[in-house]
Structures are given as structure tokens and as C-alpha cells.
Design an enzyme around this catalytic site. Structure first.
Site, short mmCIF file in Angstrom:
data_model
loop_
_atom_site.label_atom_id
_atom_site.label_comp_id
_atom_site.label_asym_id
_atom_site.label_seq_id
_atom_site.Cartn_x
_atom_site.Cartn_y
_atom_site.Cartn_z
N ASP A 93 -12.36 5.16 14.91
CA ASP A 93 -13.49 5.22 15.83
C ASP A 93 -14.60 4.32 15.28
OD1 ASP A 93 -11.82 7.56 16.05
OD2 ASP A 93 -13.35 8.48 17.31
N LYS A 156 -15.92 5.62 23.87
CA LYS A 156 -16.42 6.89 23.32
C LYS A 156 -17.94 6.94 23.43
CE LYS A 156 -16.48 9.41 18.91
NZ LYS A 156 -15.93 9.47 17.54
N LYS A 184 -13.35 9.10 25.74
CA LYS A 184 -13.53 10.17 24.75
C LYS A 184 -15.01 10.54 24.74
CE LYS A 184 -13.33 11.42 19.85
NZ LYS A 184 -12.90 11.08 18.47
#
Length: 231
Positions: A93, A156, A184
Site C-alpha cells: 500500500d 485506497k 479499498k
């Protein structure tokens, strides 16, 4: 309705506080294995430990890159990323350079995103962290489009160190998705609820949530299904 296992695979267990110790990371891995969540997401100093703790399980080891501000040099980010891939992380990430997004330096942004995808390759999911609390609707839309064009696995919302994402911001991400890229949601309060997770999965097109409460949420969902069956 989702099975318990399907619900669990919509969750990453995030253990990212700066004061965590080895015992905390091992505890996170034990929780993740018990509830069969998607991944354990940790700071990169803990990645090797998590890879070893999760070996042979259905839970993926995941590391954050450039966390939490995304403001280091691109070379530094990509060096950290390469180390995590080499260690065996199945997801990373990475925080985008937020200042570059605000400046409209889309060339730098696209370079970071495309290199992120290239280094991770086929065996490591890419989750690009926006930090939407700093961004306009137009910037969220543009960044989502770039991520999709580059083949990012997940766009995300946030790190959790800044403002919480809103439903409106998630909807903008959803409206600008293309290809195989998914959403996400992370950076939500630790009091994040099972009902909020289900709402996002069913109505906002969210495929994954990152939260330290992942194990607790799976247990609540399991109890909820048992209550339904008993009626």
C-alpha cells in the site's frame, strides 16, 4: 448474503501505529489466521516477521510504502517497495506524493504509479493511497483515472493519520473506475462497525476495507449470521 469467509476476505487487518512492538505484530498475525482475513498490513520494518508468521496460511503479508505522508523522494519509495516485494509481500500500500497531486504535477504522479505497478508485478497487489481528505473532487477523479490506466489493483482512500474519508469521496472513486481496479476504504475510525462495512460492500462498490478491528468485525458478522439462522 456473504458467507463468513467471504466477509473476512473483504478485510485487511491493519497494525500501523508507530509504537507497536514485536509481540503486537505476532498478535496481529494470530488474529488474522484465526479469522482468515485477507491480509495483515504493517509498516515495512515488520514485513519480514509477518511474511514468516503467515507462511503457509491463506492470509497475505502486506506492507505500507512511504507511510504515512508519501512525501519522501520517489527513489526512496521505490527502494522500500522493491525490498518488500523481494521479502515476499503479496500486497503493498503506497502513499502517493500528495503535494504533487495538489500541484497538478501529473507527470510525477503517473511515474510513481506506473513504477509501483511495474515493481510489484503479477504476484503483489498494488494499493495506491490517496489521502482524500486533502484532495478536491477533481483531483480524486483524476488520480483514480491514472491508477486505472496504470493497472493498480486497488485505489485506497486514506492512511488513518489524517481526515477520515467520506461516502461522497468513495463515490467519486467508484464513478471513475475502469478496467480491473477496485476500491479499498481505509483510514476509518477504530469504532468502524459491521453494518458500515456491509453498506460499503453492498452499495458503494467497495471490495476491501483496512482496519485494526478486522478480527472483531468478522466475529460480529459470524454471530450475526448465527442469530439469523436461529430465528
Amino acid at each position: 448474503m456473504l458467507s463468513v469467509n467471504e466477509f473476512a476476505k473483504h478485510l485487511d487487518l491493519a497494525y500501523l501505529a508507530p509504537n507497536l512492538q514485536k509481540k503486537d505484530i505476532i498478535e496481529a498475525c494470530e488474529i488474522a489466521k484465526k479469522y482468515h482475513v485477507n491480509a495483515v498490513n504493517v509498516n515495512s520494518c515488520w514485513a519480514e516477521l509477518v511474511v514468516n508468521e503467515l507462511k503457509g496460511t491463506d492470509v497475505g503479508p502486506s506492507a505500507v510504502i512511504g507511510f504515512p505522508y508519501g512525501a519522501m523522494s520517489t527513489k526512496s519509495k521505490l527502494y522500500e517497495l522493491q525490498e518488500m516485494v523481494d521479502l515476499g509481500c503479496t500486497a503493498c500500500d503506497m502513499v502517493i506524493n500528495i503535494g504533487a497531486v495538489k500541484d497538478g504535477d501529473w507527470e510525477l504522479v503517473r511515474h510513481e504509479v506506473s513504477e509501483f505497478v511495474r515493481i510489484c508485478g503479477e504476484n503483489c497487489d498494488t494499493k495506491l493511497i490517496f489521502e482524500v481528505g486533502f484532495l478536491t473532487d477533481e483531483e480524486i477523479a483524476k488520480l483514480t483515472q491514472i491508477c486505472c490506466e496504470c493497472g493498480v489493483t486497488y485505489v485506497k482512500t486514506a492512511t488513518g493519520s489524517q481526515a477520515f474519508p467520506t461516502e461522497h469521496q468513495v463515490r467519486i472513486m467508484k464513478e471513475n473506475l475502469s478496467g480491473d481496479t477496485k476500491i479499498k476504504v481505509s483510514g476509518v475510525p477504530r469504532t468502524f462497525t459491521m453494518s458500515a462495512a456491509l453498506y460499503m460492500f453492498e452499495h458503494l462498490g467497495v471490495s476491501l476495507c483496512g482496519t485494526r478491528s478486522a478480527g472483531k468485525l468478522v466475529q460480529e458478522y459470524s454471530d450475526y449470521l448465527k442469530e439469523l439462522e436461529a430465528k
